[in-house]
Scaffold this active site. Sequence first.
Site, mmCIF file in Angstrom:
data_model
loop_
_atom_site.group_PDB
_atom_site.id
_atom_site.type_symbol
_atom_site.label_atom_id
_atom_site.label_comp_id
_atom_site.label_asym_id
_atom_site.label_seq_id
_atom_site.Cartn_x
_atom_site.Cartn_y
_atom_site.Cartn_z
ATOM 1 N N CYS A 150 -51.169 22.336 -7.651
ATOM 2 C CA CYS A 150 -52.281 23.177 -7.188
ATOM 3 C C CYS A 150 -52.693 22.889 -5.747
ATOM 4 C CB CYS A 150 -53.473 23.054 -8.125
ATOM 5 S SG CYS A 150 -54.011 21.370 -8.466
ATOM 6 N N ASP A 168 -58.266 30.523 -6.757
ATOM 7 C CA ASP A 168 -57.813 29.541 -7.742
ATOM 8 C C ASP A 168 -56.297 29.633 -7.936
ATOM 9 O OD1 ASP A 168 -57.557 27.775 -9.800
ATOM 10 O OD2 ASP A 168 -59.007 28.735 -11.124
ATOM 11 N N HIS A 196 -54.656 28.136 -10.234
ATOM 12 C CA HIS A 196 -54.332 27.732 -11.605
ATOM 13 C C HIS A 196 -54.036 28.916 -12.517
ATOM 14 C CE1 HIS A 196 -56.546 24.291 -9.892
ATOM 15 N NE2 HIS A 196 -55.716 23.573 -10.626
#
Length: 483
Positions: free
Chosen positions: A110, A369, A371
Amino acid sequence: MENKGSDEVEKLKTKLLSVWHNVKYSWALKTKTSFSRNSPVLLLGKCYHFKAEDDEKPAEASYESSDDDFVVGNVEAFRKDFASRVWLTYREEFPPLPASTLTSDCGWGCMLRAGQMMLAQGLILHFLGRDWTWSTALELQPLDTETWTTTTAKRLVASLEASLQGSTGPSNNRSSAVTQVHAQGSAEEADTHLKEMYHRTLISWFGDGPSHLLGLHRLVRLGLMMGKQAGDWYGPAVVAHILKKAVEEAMDPGLAGITAYVSQDCTVYSADVIDSHRAPTPGQAFPEGSSVPSSSQNGQPASASTLTDERAVIILVPVRLGGEKTNPDYFNFAKSILSLEYCIGIIGGKPKHACYFVGFQDDSLIYMDPHYCQSFVDVSTSDFPLQSYHCPSPKKMPFSKMDPSCTIGFYSRNIQDYERIRQEVSKLLQPSGKEKYPAFTFVQGHGRDYDLSAFMTPEKREWPFIRDPRRTVTITTGDFVLL
């Protein structure tokens, strides 16, 4: 024979791990993000107001980011601007990473993805300008439950079947995308087409394959130089240095007009940045066959630095905004930084959970994000889909949950631009009555003038986590050595 069996077991383990991460990170539900109607929203230097002139709702009313509500104030403009930022997330089923059998970065990549997003924003400023937005950004479909859960189930079955059948992953033979401009029609249409070619080419540089200059495979290979391997956790300071190396070593003529600089010990040495601006580039213009088309230099998509003796510099500043937690005294500083158009964002997040911060409203950060687990996209094709590289839904996080370890990015087009950045940011860095120390500083001269790491080789001096033997280290936290 025994080695072959061991390899098969390792591949099966990798497949099963990929399946687990696929379920974990693809099972994403659409979440509504609340925005206040009475507070401005800042997105990488752009200010948006969601309250319409005839809006008589109370001040505490909030805005829900559903499709039906994007109709008042500057909401649609904000949505288009946000969705135009390049979104780089977990991927799966790409060619194995260097020195590894991993074919996915789910669960560990990430921070590398957040760093890629920040670098992509710097390249957007370089080639397209801050006012650029993707023409089809508002057509992106929201991330809903049905789409993601159905896709997850299909991937789960396919991955298990592939594991049992011993099928191999995608081929490593990925040729780099070469784009050409065929501007037709009016000048406006030609300009739009040109910008779209820049947009597509820029994303292709971040493709997931060994041949892509700024892709995950290249970043992992550079990380091997410092003992980092695929599957390890990468912090924001380490990623800053990896990005610097990746930009410096990129061989595409389109990237000849830009380089990167990383501060040393929270200090930006102005002479080093100016030297980076003045350094000669391999080519002064895009030759025939380059993956980036040439254009007039009007401050918009053309890279002016490729036509002069200067090149642009992406300035990366690893900082620590507190001890175990972010010091609240730095909140206003972070807001001020994200209010600058030449700021390309902040990479950080929560512990072991990296995010790319692009703006704020009140005391909450707006972020992208990484993720989400998405399928591999072959960007070597001329018409590869762009939708999965743009995010339709912003997220928010309270400043209080932000990890103190982060890296701030700036884009400086030329020396004159850097002087303006230095003067403006220096004013923001002046300690207030509450703050004892600035987050970082600008200093005249070169880093070598201050005899930093004199006993280290130039290669070792690049990395912030390699300790100077002359210094006494008291505490080590994350990527930073607290002296």
